[in-house]
Design a protein around this motif. Sequence first.
Motif, PDB file in Angstrom:
ATOM      1  N   ASP A 146      -0.759   3.237   0.149  1.00  0.00           N
ATOM      2  CA  ASP A 146       0.278   3.591   1.133  1.00  0.00           C
ATOM      3  C   ASP A 146       0.971   2.347   1.677  1.00  0.00           C
ATOM      4  OD1 ASP A 146      -0.486   6.261   0.835  1.00  0.00           O
ATOM      5  OD2 ASP A 146      -1.990   6.107   2.412  1.00  0.00           O
ATOM      6  N   LEU A 147       1.547   1.579   0.786  1.00  0.00           N
ATOM      7  CA  LEU A 147       2.173   0.315   1.187  1.00  0.00           C
ATOM      8  C   LEU A 147       3.366   0.553   2.105  1.00  0.00           C
ATOM      9  CD1 LEU A 147       2.179  -1.546  -2.254  1.00  0.00           C
ATOM     10  CD2 LEU A 147       0.708  -2.025  -0.300  1.00  0.00           C
ATOM     11  N   PRO A 148       3.447  -0.157   3.235  1.00  0.00           N
ATOM     12  CA  PRO A 148       4.647  -0.066   4.073  1.00  0.00           C
ATOM     13  C   PRO A 148       5.847  -0.609   3.307  1.00  0.00           C
ATOM     14  CG  PRO A 148       2.814  -1.064   5.277  1.00  0.00           C
ATOM     15  CD  PRO A 148       2.407  -1.009   3.843  1.00  0.00           C
ATOM     16  N   PRO A 149       7.044  -0.123   3.602  1.00  0.00           N
ATOM     17  CA  PRO A 149       8.228  -0.555   2.840  1.00  0.00           C
ATOM     18  C   PRO A 149       8.672  -1.962   3.234  1.00  0.00           C
ATOM     19  CG  PRO A 149       8.881   0.898   4.616  1.00  0.00           C
ATOM     20  CD  PRO A 149       7.384   0.895   4.620  1.00  0.00           C
ATOM     21  N   PRO A 150       9.223  -2.717   2.291  1.00  0.00           N
ATOM     22  CA  PRO A 150       9.835  -4.006   2.640  1.00  0.00           C
ATOM     23  C   PRO A 150      11.164  -3.758   3.345  1.00  0.00           C
ATOM     24  CG  PRO A 150      10.167  -3.555   0.317  1.00  0.00           C
ATOM     25  CD  PRO A 150       9.304  -2.440   0.845  1.00  0.00           C
ATOM     26  N   ILE A 151      11.504  -4.599   4.326  1.00  0.00           N
ATOM     27  CA  ILE A 151      12.745  -4.422   5.099  1.00  0.00           C
ATOM     28  C   ILE A 151      13.520  -5.739   5.072  1.00  0.00           C
ATOM     29  CG2 ILE A 151      13.721  -3.818   7.340  1.00  0.00           C
ATOM     30  CD1 ILE A 151      11.286  -2.128   7.903  1.00  0.00           C
ATOM     31  N   ILE A 192       7.738 -13.457   2.607  1.00  0.00           N
ATOM     32  CA  ILE A 192       6.489 -13.048   3.254  1.00  0.00           C
ATOM     33  C   ILE A 192       6.778 -12.244   4.515  1.00  0.00           C
ATOM     34  CG2 ILE A 192       6.283 -15.207   4.551  1.00  0.00           C
ATOM     35  CD1 ILE A 192       3.364 -13.144   3.098  1.00  0.00           C
ATOM     36  N   GLN A 193       7.882 -12.552   5.211  1.00  0.00           N
ATOM     37  CA  GLN A 193       8.262 -11.803   6.408  1.00  0.00           C
ATOM     38  C   GLN A 193       8.839 -10.442   6.048  1.00  0.00           C
ATOM     39  OE1 GLN A 193      11.016 -14.566   8.131  1.00  0.00           O
ATOM     40  NE2 GLN A 193       9.424 -15.984   8.833  1.00  0.00           N
ATOM     41  N   LEU A 194       9.574 -10.400   4.960  1.00  0.00           N
ATOM     42  CA  LEU A 194      10.228  -9.179   4.506  1.00  0.00           C
ATOM     43  C   LEU A 194       9.227  -8.049   4.281  1.00  0.00           C
ATOM     44  CD1 LEU A 194      13.162  -9.178   2.050  1.00  0.00           C
ATOM     45  CD2 LEU A 194      11.235  -7.734   1.493  1.00  0.00           C
ATOM     46  N   GLN A 195       8.070  -8.368   3.714  1.00  0.00           N
ATOM     47  CA  GLN A 195       7.036  -7.360   3.473  1.00  0.00           C
ATOM     48  C   GLN A 195       5.927  -7.423   4.517  1.00  0.00           C
ATOM     49  OE1 GLN A 195       6.364  -4.707   0.740  1.00  0.00           O
ATOM     50  NE2 GLN A 195       5.392  -4.388   2.723  1.00  0.00           N
ATOM     51  N   GLY A 196       5.619  -8.640   5.019  1.00  0.00           N
ATOM     52  CA  GLY A 196       4.498  -8.797   5.931  1.00  0.00           C
ATOM     53  C   GLY A 196       4.733  -8.212   7.306  1.00  0.00           C
ATOM     54  N   LEU A 197       5.931  -8.405   7.868  1.00  0.00           N
ATOM     55  CA  LEU A 197       6.205  -7.881   9.207  1.00  0.00           C
ATOM     56  C   LEU A 197       6.089  -6.353   9.276  1.00  0.00           C
ATOM     57  CD1 LEU A 197       9.061 -10.236  10.479  1.00  0.00           C
ATOM     58  CD2 LEU A 197       6.875  -9.789  11.621  1.00  0.00           C
ATOM     59  N   PRO A 198       6.690  -5.588   8.347  1.00  0.00           N
ATOM     60  CA  PRO A 198       6.494  -4.122   8.393  1.00  0.00           C
ATOM     61  C   PRO A 198       5.031  -3.728   8.277  1.00  0.00           C
ATOM     62  CG  PRO A 198       8.342  -4.676   6.968  1.00  0.00           C
ATOM     63  CD  PRO A 198       7.670  -5.969   7.309  1.00  0.00           C
ATOM     64  N   ALA A 199       4.249  -4.464   7.466  1.00  0.00           N
ATOM     65  CA  ALA A 199       2.827  -4.128   7.314  1.00  0.00           C
ATOM     66  C   ALA A 199       2.078  -4.334   8.624  1.00  0.00           C
ATOM     67  CB  ALA A 199       2.202  -4.972   6.200  1.00  0.00           C
ATOM     68  N   VAL A 200       2.313  -5.468   9.291  1.00  0.00           N
ATOM     69  CA  VAL A 200       1.603  -5.757  10.540  1.00  0.00           C
ATOM     70  C   VAL A 200       2.087  -4.843  11.662  1.00  0.00           C
ATOM     71  CG1 VAL A 200       1.010  -7.539  12.211  1.00  0.00           C
ATOM     72  CG2 VAL A 200       1.300  -8.151   9.816  1.00  0.00           C
ATOM     73  N   GLY A 203       7.081 -19.366   6.423  1.00  0.00           N
ATOM     74  CA  GLY A 203       7.297 -18.529   7.607  1.00  0.00           C
ATOM     75  C   GLY A 203       6.164 -17.579   7.927  1.00  0.00           C
ATOM     76  N   LYS A 204       4.934 -17.938   7.567  1.00  0.00           N
ATOM     77  CA  LYS A 204       3.797 -17.048   7.828  1.00  0.00           C
ATOM     78  C   LYS A 204       3.531 -16.875   9.333  1.00  0.00           C
ATOM     79  CE  LYS A 204       0.851 -19.453   5.379  1.00  0.00           C
ATOM     80  NZ  LYS A 204       1.732 -20.451   4.713  1.00  0.00           N
ATOM     81  N   THR A 205       3.737 -17.959  10.109  1.00  0.00           N
ATOM     82  CA  THR A 205       3.407 -17.910  11.542  1.00  0.00           C
ATOM     83  C   THR A 205       4.149 -16.786  12.255  1.00  0.00           C
ATOM     84  OG1 THR A 205       3.020 -20.299  11.552  1.00  0.00           O
ATOM     85  CG2 THR A 205       3.334 -19.243  13.678  1.00  0.00           C
ATOM     86  N   LEU A 206       5.404 -16.581  11.911  1.00  0.00           N
ATOM     87  CA  LEU A 206       6.197 -15.521  12.536  1.00  0.00           C
ATOM     88  C   LEU A 206       5.620 -14.146  12.227  1.00  0.00           C
ATOM     89  CD1 LEU A 206       8.869 -15.116  14.192  1.00  0.00           C
ATOM     90  CD2 LEU A 206       9.978 -14.656  11.999  1.00  0.00           C
ATOM     91  N   VAL A 207       5.045 -13.978  11.047  1.00  0.00           N
ATOM     92  CA  VAL A 207       4.547 -12.673  10.610  1.00  0.00           C
ATOM     93  C   VAL A 207       3.408 -12.186  11.507  1.00  0.00           C
ATOM     94  CG1 VAL A 207       3.513 -11.382   8.702  1.00  0.00           C
ATOM     95  CG2 VAL A 207       5.229 -13.121   8.227  1.00  0.00           C
TER      96      VAL A 207
END
Length: 597
Positions: free
Chosen positions: A158-163, A190-198, A213-217
């Motif tokens: 159930d992967l969250p969508p990339p935004i 990493i933010q494009l997919q990581g932020l929606p997941a978190v 840009g991992k810190t922002l995620v």
Amino acid sequence: MAKRTRDEDPEPTADFTADDDYVPYVPVRERRADKYRKIASTRRRPHGDQTSSEDEAVDDTPKAGPRSNVALIDQAAELRKLEKPKTELEKEFKLEQEILQAQTQKKALFSAAELAKDVHYTESLKTSWTPPAHIRNMTEKQHEETRNKWHILTEGEDLPPPIRTFREMRLPEPILAHLKEKGITKPTPIQLQGLPAVLSGRDMIGIAFTGSGKTLVFTLPLVLMALEAEVRLPFVQGEGPIGMILCPSRELARQTYDVAVGMCAALEKGGLPQIRPLLCMGGISMQEQADVLRKGPHIVIATPGRLQDMLENGKINLTSCKYLCMDEADRMVDMGFEDDVRNIMAYFKGQRQTLLFSATMPKKIQNFARSALVRPVVVNVGRAGAANLDVVQEVEYVKQEAKIVLVFAENKNDVDEIHEYLLLKGVDCTAIHGGKDQAEREYAVKAYKEGKADVLIATDVASKGLDFAQIQHVINYDMPKEIEDYVHRIGRTGRSGKTGVATTFINRNSSEQILLDLKYLLKEAKQRVPPVLEALEDPNEKFRQAEGEIVEGLDADCTFCGGLGHRITNCPKLELQRKQVMSSHRSMHAGSGAGEY
């Protein structure tokens, strides 16, 4: 009394042989042997063979298989002949798997109480955030096309969508304005997919090269979570935090804290409630943050040692904490914080959203993380442990006595010597290592970031996560003992899409394994490989040639540290850990026997 004469007939005796019902006694041993003989001699009758009713009545022994007359040991030998013999490569790969399994038994992300009670969480935490309707209505094929475009590899259910934009992520206007002011206009991969997941509340393993840009995620969602909690019910003394971020070094903790403070200030400036972050690390007085402690911190950014002290002394509690991020997670475990992390876990009162981030995430870390996280999403931008492709890597063979220039050095004495040499040459420089007090370390980093010093000389304490936006050149005075440290070192340049140069000095003091790792790392990044490295013979070439062909699941890298030039069976990092454990055991044994004489 009349005597009986010899000629008279004697009294009749019982004739047992004449009794038709008599059955001679047969010992148990003989009866059992006879039964076994019957079973062994039984044959499967051909199809259609009929037995008489009399035979059926008499023959009540179990029917054996068609090869019951062949000894089991002979049958086993025949089966072994039919089996495809394992190659030496497959045997070595099996040994590697066993070694890796032995190294991933511990679960540092569980507390002792949770392990004792065998606690298992099966559902992810729920949040109030949802993607916009037009994103939700897109097909999975469309989402996958976006991931492929940005070279994002994902794992999980159930992967969250990339935004693709921050606005579509439904971030508050003050945050959008703050990001724009910082020059951050669109999400990195990493933010494009990581932020929606978190933001969705999912546990996550984030792997991306340095400067991506991992810190922002992991910082931005925590700030928004704290804002939502404060709006719902304001925090008071004795409450909080809602979440925390653990860092392996003070410098990285300070940098992450500054990022969080900037976002919180932007929210407050936009008319939203005040969010209070707390920096919890050694070398600073907590009196400076007494006001935050008194009012109740929403966010804690900490190094493990100081956080553990604060928890033990009751200064803060984790009753409301539902968010845990470990930045540079693999280094947290490798640097000896595993016991501290497990102790910290004991203060959680329930399930938490757990995030692990790093540029180098060997399989041993990923495996134990998957066993501890709940339905984790793995977001990988580039191979774990790969070098940043925006960094031009140069390697020079230089004799030990000819090395003059700097940036990263393995030990403190080299840092001090290089620092002194450059000062004598009139170079504006500053230095940092673990032997300096916190005030000196912070001054050095600040002076370098503000441009008051042109050169920073440091040990690996400055290599993990620190963001120096304007740095153009990294020089490795020596090759580190682990390839992971090399990746982190050169990652201080070439950040946020900019290009940089990394020059590394090598000589005979470097081990052959680390040089082989460097050789294949350069090849992977399509960099020039110097002749001195090209000439090195690779004892693991057979694995490289057979990858994915002979043994299913075979990887080219070491599954313990991620090195490309050796296997887990001859991993120098694993060998060093074994020596340290043995040395510790010998010391304990010597200490326990000291009073016996």
